[in-house]
Design an enzyme around this catalytic site. Structure first.
Site, PDB file in Angstrom:
ATOM      1  N   HIS A 189      33.685  -2.126  25.697  1.00 44.99           N
ATOM      2  CA  HIS A 189      34.464  -3.179  26.177  1.00 44.99           C
ATOM      3  C   HIS A 189      35.209  -3.200  27.359  1.00 44.99           C
ATOM      4  CE1 HIS A 189      33.989  -4.025  21.519  1.00 44.99           C
ATOM      5  NE2 HIS A 189      33.896  -5.031  22.170  1.00 44.99           N
ATOM      6  N   GLU A 431      25.462  -9.313  13.183  1.00 47.47           N
ATOM      7  CA  GLU A 431      25.427  -8.274  14.205  1.00 47.47           C
ATOM      8  C   GLU A 431      25.124  -6.988  13.343  1.00 47.47           C
ATOM      9  OE1 GLU A 431      28.810  -8.063  16.331  1.00 47.47           O
ATOM     10  OE2 GLU A 431      30.181  -8.675  14.388  1.00 47.47           O
ATOM     11  N   ASP A 455      26.271  -5.011  18.879  1.00 52.50           N
ATOM     12  CA  ASP A 455      26.374  -4.203  17.713  1.00 52.50           C
ATOM     13  C   ASP A 455      25.092  -4.267  16.982  1.00 52.50           C
ATOM     14  OD1 ASP A 455      28.959  -3.073  17.490  1.00 52.50           O
ATOM     15  OD2 ASP A 455      29.927  -5.271  17.153  1.00 52.50           O
ATOM     16  N   CYS A 502      25.563 -14.336  21.535  1.00 52.72           N
ATOM     17  CA  CYS A 502      26.670 -14.057  22.077  1.00 52.72           C
ATOM     18  C   CYS A 502      26.886 -12.703  22.644  1.00 52.72           C
ATOM     19  CB  CYS A 502      28.225 -14.399  21.447  1.00 52.72           C
ATOM     20  SG  CYS A 502      28.465 -13.565  20.188  1.00 52.72           S
TER      21      CYS A 502
HETATM   22  C1  PEP Z   1      28.319  -7.934  19.674  1.00 52.16           C
HETATM   23  O1  PEP Z   1      28.501  -7.098  18.943  1.00 52.16           O
HETATM   24  O2  PEP Z   1      27.212  -8.324  20.486  1.00 52.16           O
HETATM   25  C2  PEP Z   1      29.434  -8.940  20.359  1.00 52.16           C
HETATM   26  C3  PEP Z   1      29.130 -10.078  20.753  1.00 52.16           C
HETATM   27  O3  PEP Z   1      30.709  -8.544  19.898  1.00 52.16           O
HETATM   28  P1  PEP Z   1      31.345  -7.101  20.474  1.00 52.16           P
HETATM   29  O4  PEP Z   1      30.617  -6.870  21.779  1.00 52.16           O
HETATM   30  O5  PEP Z   1      32.962  -7.876  20.920  1.00 52.16           O
HETATM   31  O6  PEP Z   1      31.339  -6.230  19.363  1.00 52.16           O
HETATM   32 MG    MG Z   2      30.122  -7.198  17.774  1.00 52.06          MG
END
Ligand code: PEP
Ligand code: MG
Length: 588
Positions: A189, A431, A455, A502
């Site tokens: 993150h 995911e 994920d 995403c």
């Molecule tokens: C993902 O897991 O690809 C996603 C978009 O969610 P995050 O990165 O916030 O876990």
């Molecule tokens: Mg995720």
């Protein structure tokens, strides 16, 4: 030169600022001179008040009088000046000959317990404020000074062991030239935030905190993952040139702002943005995004010391919806746990946080918090084109449980004659391997899918996305992950629902031909990658993408696939440059 992983493009040149992550260890000591100890405490208390008042003033100037963090800090000022609290601390020093650190710890803990026991959510949330106050006062007593992240010198390069998302709340981003951290990979993150803020960043730099001292001149190359400490003038000159070239390239991409996202043979796809706040929504639209494919709402919860109220959430979602106008705004419900902690919720430490109480599992456990968020989202849906998206789904029951709660909220809003969009769509993030394998069934309950490759990769390959020791295995080009993505898209298309992506892979130039061939409907990327991705998509015909994807999918190893795609794209770029000076060429 030291190496890490370049996770946010651009060149940053500036002075290092080391962020110490202090371990607080309070020992109870016997003090002889209690008057002297009380004086030491009072001096620190007064300094705490002075410094906190200055921070409040700065925050209010920057973010307005009602800024939440500023209000929490104001409360801390009242609290530390509270007569009872002070007399509690001083009595312990006087009667028990306790050192000030231990007296502060004991008194604050009494207050924390008292607030935690109250049958009132707002009061419960004060516990985190008191804990924060306690730590800061003890740090001051122990002489540990923390950098004031809300007021940084221009050209500061932050160097940290790990950049926790909550630390970014106070960051004076305009003055940050770069970020270097010992931990974190491409989809951590910290990486996602650095890209959203368009700050050059290199993570996974071994021993960065030991090698770089505060004040050293550093160069951060966020593309190649290189860090230079105290470079010679010649290196600085070279990198200043590279910086200028990079900024020129960014400028040139601007011509793609108001264009449609189409392949070279006219196949239209949707290009949306990933955002973490309502402020990012404006950036995304300005960058030419055709909507928001992922609003990570957890940052609203992490950027403060207490939970956002329903009204505050409504305001954030409403503002983003208004900015997006008729373009879709996909709001993902709270996705905490894993590497995203919210200290004031006091979640228990888990030995496998990524396999634990996170995302939809947490929301279905803390229905009070979830209902408040669903209410805020539904109320905001009256102001724009909002869609709801559920993270980390592993089974049909979770979608049904969400729909049931949503129905409860709708009845409640109907009773109170509060407007909302009755046709609001509910989508699912794919995911987890369980969701991927069940995607032919989940289509029956989901209005749309969005593939979360960050994920999906970690769970499919069984590799913690933040663990540098196994980072070599973490790749979306692992043939197992690619097969999973292909199948998810096929199942969505067979059922006639929209499927987007995403995860960070949606902006990866090597993934684009594969995703076009698989038939992905929506690419959702960080705002800073929108134009680059539009340009890349425009460089492929479906026929060429199909040929490349079929060849890549016939290969058995990640290495073969990556090498093949790298070479193909490099050759394609060179040809483009020769033919038309690079316009419509892939940007890698
Ligand atoms: C993902 O897991 O690809 C996603 C978009 O969610 P995050 O990165 O916030 O876990
Ligand atoms: Mg995720």
């Amino acid at each position: 030169m030291i190496r890490g992983i370049g996770i946010s493009k651009g060149i940053g040149i500036g002075r290092a600022l080391l962020l110490e992550s202090a371990e607080i260890d309070v020992q109870e000591l016997y003090v002889e001179d209690t008057e002297e100890e009380k004086k030491r405490y009072r001096e620190v208390r007064d300094r705490f008040v002075r410094e906190t008042e200055q921070t409040v003033k700065k925050l209010c100037g920057r973010l307005g009088e009602n800024d939440k963090t500023a209000m929490i800090l104001k409360n801390q000022i009242y609290l530390i000046q509270d007569v009872e609290m002070n007399s509690g601390i001083e009595t312990l020093i006087e009667t028990k000959h306790m050192n000030a650190e231990a007296a502060v710890e004991e008194t604050c803990s009494v207050y924390s317990k008292m607030f935690a026991a109250m049958d009132n959510e707002t009061m419960n949330q004060r516990v985190a404020d008191i804990e924060d106050l306690k730590l800061r006062v003890i740090e001051m007593l122990q002489g540990i000074s923390q950098a004031d992240l809300s007021q940084l010198q221009p050209g500061t390069v932050l160097v940290a062991r790990e950049l926790h998302p909550s630390v970014t709340a106070m960051m004076d981003t305009a003055n940050i030239a770069g970020i270097i951290a010992e931990k974190g990979g491409d989809t951590s993150h910290a990486a996602i935030l650095a890209r959203a803020m368009e700050i050059p960043a290199v993570l996974n730099v071994r021993d960065a905190c030991a090698v770089i001292r505060s004040g050293a001149q550093v160069i951060v190359d966020g593309e190649y993952g290189e860090v230079f400490v105290d470079p010679i003038q010649k290196t600085v000159d070279i990198y200043r040139k590279k910086q200028a070239q990079y900024l020129k390239k960014v400028q040139e991409l601007k011509k793609y702002i108001n264009r449609e996202t189409v392949t070279a043979d006219g196949c239209k796809v949707i290009l949306a943005a990933n955002i973490g706040s309502d402020k990012d929504a404006a950036k995304a639209v300005a960058a030419g995004a055709e909507g928001v494919g992922l609003f990570r709402t957890e940052f609203l919860f992490m950027n403060g010391l207490s939970m956002p109220t329903e009204e505050e959430q409504l305001e954030a979602y409403r503002k983003a919806a208004v900015i997006c106008k008729d373009k879709p705004l996909t709001i993902r419900t709270l996705d905490i746990g894993g590497d995203k902690d919210i200290p004031y919720l006091g979640l228990a430490k888990e030995s496998n946080p990524f396999l634990g109480y996170r995302a939809i599992r947490f929301c279905l456990g803390r229905v009070d918090i979830f209902l408040m968020q669903l209410r805020a989202i539904l109320r905001a849906s009256a102001y724009g084109n909002i869609r709801i998206m559920i993270p980390l789904v592993t089974c049909v029951e979770e979608i049904l449980a969400v729909k049931k709660l949503l129905m409860e909220v709708r009845h409640d809003l109907d009773r109170r004659h509060i407007a909302y969009d009755p046709d609001i769509e509910v989508g699912v993030m794919i995911e987890t391997p369980a969701a991927a394998l069940m995607s032919d069934v989940l289509v029956k309950e989901a209005d749309f899918f969005s593939i979360g490759t960050n994920d999906l990769t970690q769970y499919t390959v069984a590799v913690d996305r933040n663990n540098e020791n196994v980072a070599y295995l973490y790749s979306v080009f692992n043939p197992a992950v690619l097969r999973s993505i292909r199948q998810i898209i096929k199942n969505a298309k067979d059922a006639g629902i929209e499927v987007g992506m995403c995860g960070e892979a949606a902006a990866n130039p090597k993934m684009i031909p594969l995703l076009l061939y698989f038939g992905l409907d929506e690419f959702s990327v960080t705002a800073s990658k929108v134009l680059e991705t539009r340009k890349n998509i425009a460089s492929w015909t479906i026929k060429e993408a199909a040929a490349v994807a079929q060849k890549a999918m016939s290969m058995y190893t990640e290495k073969e696939i990556v090498n093949y795609l790298d070479e193909y794209i490099e050759h394609k770029n060179e040809t483009m440059v020769k033919v038309n000076g690079g316009d419509n060429g892939t940007v890698v």
